[in-house]
Design a protein around this motif. Structure first.
Motif, PDB file in Angstrom:
ATOM      1  N   GLU A 181      26.905  -5.517 -22.932  1.00 40.53           N
ATOM      2  CA  GLU A 181      27.160  -5.589 -21.663  1.00 40.53           C
ATOM      3  C   GLU A 181      27.344  -7.665 -21.981  1.00 40.53           C
ATOM      4  O   GLU A 181      28.214  -8.513 -20.826  1.00 40.53           O
ATOM      5  N   ARG A 182      26.024  -8.130 -22.375  1.00 41.63           N
ATOM      6  CA  ARG A 182      25.954  -9.330 -21.696  1.00 41.63           C
ATOM      7  C   ARG A 182      27.316 -10.343 -23.107  1.00 41.63           C
ATOM      8  O   ARG A 182      27.206 -11.134 -22.756  1.00 41.63           O
TER       9      ARG A 182
ATOM     10  N   ALA B 222      24.132 -12.514  -9.665  1.00 41.13           N
ATOM     11  CA  ALA B 222      22.918 -12.549 -10.857  1.00 41.13           C
ATOM     12  C   ALA B 222      23.011 -13.527 -11.942  1.00 41.13           C
ATOM     13  O   ALA B 222      23.934 -13.200 -12.570  1.00 41.13           O
TER      14      ALA B 222
ATOM     15  N   ILE C  30      21.489 -14.855 -14.587  1.00 42.06           N
ATOM     16  CA  ILE C  30      19.951 -14.726 -15.662  1.00 42.06           C
ATOM     17  C   ILE C  30      19.514 -16.533 -16.931  1.00 42.06           C
ATOM     18  O   ILE C  30      21.084 -17.132 -17.133  1.00 42.06           O
TER      19      ILE C  30
ATOM     20  N   ARG D 166      27.423 -11.607 -12.875  1.00 48.66           N
ATOM     21  CA  ARG D 166      26.757 -12.228 -13.650  1.00 48.66           C
ATOM     22  C   ARG D 166      26.236 -13.907 -13.862  1.00 48.66           C
ATOM     23  O   ARG D 166      27.488 -13.683 -15.117  1.00 48.66           O
TER      24      ARG D 166
ATOM     25  N   GLN E  54      31.284  -3.690 -18.287  1.00 49.06           N
ATOM     26  CA  GLN E  54      30.627  -2.909 -17.379  1.00 49.06           C
ATOM     27  C   GLN E  54      30.664  -1.530 -18.185  1.00 49.06           C
ATOM     28  O   GLN E  54      31.683  -0.841 -18.039  1.00 49.06           O
TER      29      GLN E  54
ATOM     30  N   LYS F  76      26.803  -9.623  -5.488  1.00 50.08           N
ATOM     31  CA  LYS F  76      25.811 -10.145  -6.141  1.00 50.08           C
ATOM     32  C   LYS F  76      26.006 -10.737  -7.257  1.00 50.08           C
ATOM     33  O   LYS F  76      26.837 -10.515  -7.304  1.00 50.08           O
TER      34      LYS F  76
ATOM     35  N   LYS G 289      22.248  -3.899 -22.842  1.00 47.99           N
ATOM     36  CA  LYS G 289      22.190  -5.066 -21.827  1.00 47.99           C
ATOM     37  C   LYS G 289      22.521  -5.532 -22.931  1.00 47.99           C
ATOM     38  O   LYS G 289      23.200  -6.635 -22.674  1.00 47.99           O
TER      39      LYS G 289
ATOM     40  N   PHE H 110      25.235 -16.231 -16.632  1.00 46.11           N
ATOM     41  CA  PHE H 110      24.573 -16.795 -17.431  1.00 46.11           C
ATOM     42  C   PHE H 110      24.186 -17.904 -17.803  1.00 46.11           C
ATOM     43  O   PHE H 110      25.064 -18.893 -18.167  1.00 46.11           O
TER      44      PHE H 110
ATOM     45  N   GLU I  25      30.524  -7.799  -7.936  1.00 52.25           N
ATOM     46  CA  GLU I  25      27.889  -8.340  -8.497  1.00 52.25           C
ATOM     47  C   GLU I  25      29.077  -9.901  -9.817  1.00 52.25           C
ATOM     48  O   GLU I  25      30.204  -9.146 -10.353  1.00 52.25           O
TER      49      GLU I  25
END
Length: 514
Positions: free
Chosen positions: A231-232, A502, A504, A465, A237, A500, A228, A467, A463
């Protein structure tokens, strides 16, 4: 006073004589010897006197002869010069007479010509009047004017020979087109043959080979903490389970993939993998990639013998080393275009340097089109203007997608080589480019929202992501933002299935125990 002087001189001579005689009497004690000496001396003096006179007369005679000779030569030379002058004077007189005769003749001819001109002018006026009279008579007889008559004659000629003219024109067009097509084919084939490199179709994935498959556990970490964190911080990915001895790195951004690959390779060489170590290796990898970008930009310029580009443009050029378009590496595509553009420009007489640099920089906007709004053509033009690149080079690159008209001959060449490079077998993949545009669009849309720090498209675009800043976005705002992002994506993008979102919120608190 004069007499006194004579007496004084006479007395002086007697005294000198007495002194000399006294000296001689002392030398010659015998009087006879003295007389003999004096006699001999007297004779010698007399002989010397006569000899001197003789020599003087001889010299005078010799000088007189030489003088006479010189005078004679001077007289002869003067006579000759006088004769030559007389001849020249006579010749000049004759020439003058001839010139005067010619002048008289020319004056006479000029007068005759003037008379002839006057007669011609008079005749011209006379015939002009006659011509007008005849034309007026013809116009009255025929009932049409001169202009109408000429127009009718040309119409008849055109009508009679229209078919012949059309056939001849088509023949010329066909022959000329065949010649030009053949020449164009020769130039293009020659350019392609001289420059041929392997095609790079590295699209969205990189892989890292594992010496020991058990390393996958270290990469994942406890409760997935390591993967995590990785990837962050990299925005990629990691696909752990697709291959037994490889880890797949998936991201549409090739620079992120390269940073992730270098960092992961270095992490696998160590014994321990933890978030702090991951962050350290990622930072090192970013520095390494940045140095590679700078190096590639300068190597490209040196390879093409371009030495006057600003440092900022070279750095942007190096970024294209990690950029792909339709599956084709943009830097290699640009280098290929630059080489062919230079060859073609030399063949057709265009500016080969402008064509080469224009082709090399035609996609420079793609180096930053992730970060800036607008088409890559407009972004590239703005960058080149900002760093004061030659205006002719900007004109050469600005029309390769038809957004601007071709402004110079080099622009036509850049358009041609762009089509040639893209049309090479296997050079591009339309589906791949559409996929990349989708991923770029996802990130672009998401980053427009206030409070977003980073956004990464993952899982082949299924997806995204996001932040956000935890101090600005609370739980309620986070839910609302996720819904707004979904609606914005639905409005602007076309895609199969669903995506998706996501969102965070992560707050780090760091403290040190000492």
């Amino acid at each position: 006073m004069g007499f006194f002087n004579f007496q004084t001189f006479y007395i002086f001579l007697i005294l000198v004589y007495n002194i000399i005689m006294n000296k001689l009497e002392k030398i010659f004690s015998n009087q006879e010897d003295l007389i003999v000496f004096l006699s001999v001396a007297f004779v010698l003096i007399v002989l010397g006197f006569f000899l001197k006179e003789l020599l003087i007369k001889f010299k005078i005679l010799k000088d007189k002869k030489e003088g006479q000779k010189i005078v004679s030569q001077a007289i002869s030379k003067a006579n000759k010069t006088r004769d030559d002058l007389k001849k020249e004077i006579e010749a000049l007189k004759k020439q003058k007479e001839r010139l005067e005769e010619k002048e008289d003749l020319l004056i006479s001819k000029e007068k005759n010509i003037q008379k002839d001109l006057e007669n011609i002018e008079n005749n011209k006026e006379f015939y002009q009047r006659k011509k007008e009279e005849v034309q007026n008579q013809l116009a009255q007889i025929s009932g049409i004017t001169k202009a109408d008559a000429l127009k009718k004659v040309f119409q008849n000629l055109e009508k009679e020979h229209n078919q012949d003219l059309y056939i001849q024109l088509k023949k010329l067009q066909t022959v000329k087109k065949e010649i030009l097509d053949k020449k164009a084919q020769e130039i293009v084939i020659n350019a392609i043959e001289k420059y041929s490199k392997n095609i790079d179709n590295n699209l969205v994935q990189s892989s890292v080979k594992l010496e020991n498959p058990e390393c996958k556990g270290k990469i994942i970490g406890k409760e997935g903490r390591n993967i995590k964190a990785f990837e962050r911080q990299t925005g990629v990915q990691l696909l752990i389970d697709q291959l037994p001895d490889e880890i797949i790195i998936s991201s549409f951004d090739p620079i992120r993939r390269e940073v992730a690959k270098k960092a992961l390779t270095n992490l696998l060489k160590g014994d321990v993998i933890q978030p702090a170590k991951i962050e350290e290796e990622i930072n090192k990898a970013k520095i390494d990639v940045l140095e590679t970008i700078k190096k590639k930009g300068r190597e490209t310029a040196e390879e093409l013998e371009i030495f006057d580009l600003p440092e900022e443009i070279l750095d942007l050029l190096g970024r294209l080393y990690y950029r792909t378009s339709y599956g084709q590496n943009v830097l290699k595509h640009s280098i290929e275009m630059a080489v062919m553009a230079e060859m073609i420009a030399k063949e057709v007489g265009a500016n080969s340097y402008v064509a080469k640099v224009g082709a090399l920089l035609h996609d420079i906007g793609k180096a930053v089109d992730f970060e800036t709004k607008g088409t890559h053509v407009q972004i590239g033009m703005d960058l080149l203007k900002k760093y004061e690149v030659n205006e002719e080079i900007i004109k050469a690159m600005q029309s390769h997608h038809g957004e601007y008209p071709n402004a110079n001959l080099e622009a036509y060449i850049v358009n041609a080589v762009d089509s040639i490079s893209a049309a090479r077998p296997g050079a591009r993949s339309d589906n791949a480019d559409m996929y990349l545009q989708k991923l770029e669009g996802l990130e672009r849309i998401t980053k427009q929202f206030s409070g977003v720090t980073d956004a990464y498209a993952l899982s082949a675009g299924r997806e995204i992501r996001v932040f956000v800043k935890p101090d600005e976005i609370d739980d309620f705002k986070a839910s609302k933002m996720a819904r707004e992002i979904a609606l914005k994506i639905e409005e602007e993008l076309k895609y199969p299935g669903e995506i998706k979102i996501a969102l965070i919120r992560e707050k780090r608190v760091v403290e040190f125990a000492r």
